[in-house]
Write an enzyme that holds these catalytic residues in place. Structure first.
Site, PDB file in Angstrom:
ATOM      1  N   CYS A  86      24.007  51.183  49.063  1.00  0.00           N
ATOM      2  CA  CYS A  86      24.789  51.967  48.470  1.00  0.00           C
ATOM      3  C   CYS A  86      24.997  51.598  46.583  1.00  0.00           C
ATOM      4  O   CYS A  86      24.030  51.858  46.566  1.00  0.00           O
ATOM      5  CB  CYS A  86      26.539  51.447  48.731  1.00  0.00           C
ATOM      6  SG  CYS A  86      27.629  52.009  47.439  1.00  0.00           S
ATOM      7  N   HIS A 172      27.044  52.697  54.531  1.00  0.00           N
ATOM      8  CA  HIS A 172      27.120  50.949  54.522  1.00  0.00           C
ATOM      9  C   HIS A 172      26.494  50.690  55.975  1.00  0.00           C
ATOM     10  O   HIS A 172      27.968  51.035  57.207  1.00  0.00           O
ATOM     11  CB  HIS A 172      28.312  50.516  54.533  1.00  0.00           C
ATOM     12  CG  HIS A 172      28.382  50.716  52.697  1.00  0.00           C
ATOM     13  ND1 HIS A 172      28.290  49.797  51.606  1.00  0.00           N
ATOM     14  CD2 HIS A 172      29.170  51.822  51.875  1.00  0.00           C
ATOM     15  CE1 HIS A 172      28.666  49.645  51.130  1.00  0.00           C
ATOM     16  NE2 HIS A 172      28.949  50.624  50.997  1.00  0.00           N
ATOM     17  N   GLU A 174      26.190  48.194  57.448  1.00  0.00           N
ATOM     18  CA  GLU A 174      26.486  46.481  57.345  1.00  0.00           C
ATOM     19  C   GLU A 174      27.980  46.832  57.742  1.00  0.00           C
ATOM     20  O   GLU A 174      28.192  45.604  58.318  1.00  0.00           O
ATOM     21  CB  GLU A 174      26.251  45.704  56.353  1.00  0.00           C
ATOM     22  CG  GLU A 174      26.918  45.692  55.032  1.00  0.00           C
ATOM     23  CD  GLU A 174      26.935  46.932  54.188  1.00  0.00           C
ATOM     24  OE1 GLU A 174      27.264  47.022  52.710  1.00  0.00           O
ATOM     25  OE2 GLU A 174      26.542  47.713  54.861  1.00  0.00           O
TER      26      GLU A 174
END
Length: 232
Positions: A86, A172, A174
């Site tokens: 990001c 994202h 994660e």
């Protein structure tokens, strides 16, 4: 291999990336830039740059952003394995001759489509084509001349790219549903979401619905990046 993780905000931590690193027996050390810990001045063994609510044009308010751009440029020059996520991907784009501009927000879990180069790439090919991915950005990337576009979505022309030893992903991988719970209640985030047409509870409900598939798809991507970074 020791992985250095740059963290911009406490509610945007490494999440699933830490779990994958631990499962592989790797040491992932978080540098809390938000707490005043300085950005490393020289390339580490491997570098991950996480997301954040700030934008790349806010370098006066957040001086570490300029330090990160310099570090990312040095990492690419040195051949250091890099993953920018990001904001991290946006900083990587700037560090390698690209640009970032404000645009329409992309929030939720849009499907990520691979380009032909992405389907052939040893890291991105491990992400299921069309897999939903958590997003909360309003800035969009234009790539530099040496970068290769690997993925896109309906709303964002660049969702993943590679330049030299570095990968950038606008989404994202994660984020877990528990992280989304923290994100939607963080200072300033509810107003940002509502301005883009999302209620915080609506986004959290979407996170719960996508949790199992999101973990599976994006753990595969993170394992592929670690495979590549460690030379496996």
């Amino acid at each position: 291999m020791r992985v250095t993780v740059l963290e911009h905000l406490p509610h945007e931590g490494p999440g699933l990336l830490t779990e994958v690193a631990a499962a592989r027996g790797l040491d992932a050390t978080t540098v809390a830039l938000w707490a005043g810990t300085p950005c490393p001045s020289a390339p580490p063994e491997a570098l991950v740059v996480l997301g954040g609510d700030m934008c790349t044009d806010e370098k006066e308010a957040y001086p570490h952003l300029a330090d990160e751009v310099a570090l990312l440029a040095a990492c690419v020059e040195a051949g250091t394995p890099v993953l920018g996520i990001c904001l991290g991907a946006q900083l990587l784009a700037e560090a390698t001759g690209g640009a970032v501009a404000h645009g329409e927000p992309e929030i939720g879990y849009p499907p990520i489509q691979l380009t032909a180069a992405g389907r052939a790439d040893r890291v991105l090919q491990r992400l299921r084509d069309g897999a939903p991915a958590f997003n909360g950005h309003r800035d969009h990337i234009t790539l530099g001349p040496q970068a290769t576009r690997l993925a896109y979505s309906e709303a964002a022309a660049v969702h993943a790219f590679r330049v030299g030893s570095a990968y950038g992903v606008q989404f994202h991988p994660e984020f877990t549903a528990d992280m989304v719970a923290g994100y939607v209640s963080a200072p300033g985030v509810p107003a940002y979401l509502r301005a883009a047409g999302w209620e915080p509870a609506q986004l959290l409900a979407a996170a719960r619905r996508h949790e199992a598939a999101h973990r599976r798809d994006h753990a595969a991507l993170l394992h592929a990046w670690f495979d590549w970074a460690t030379g496996r």
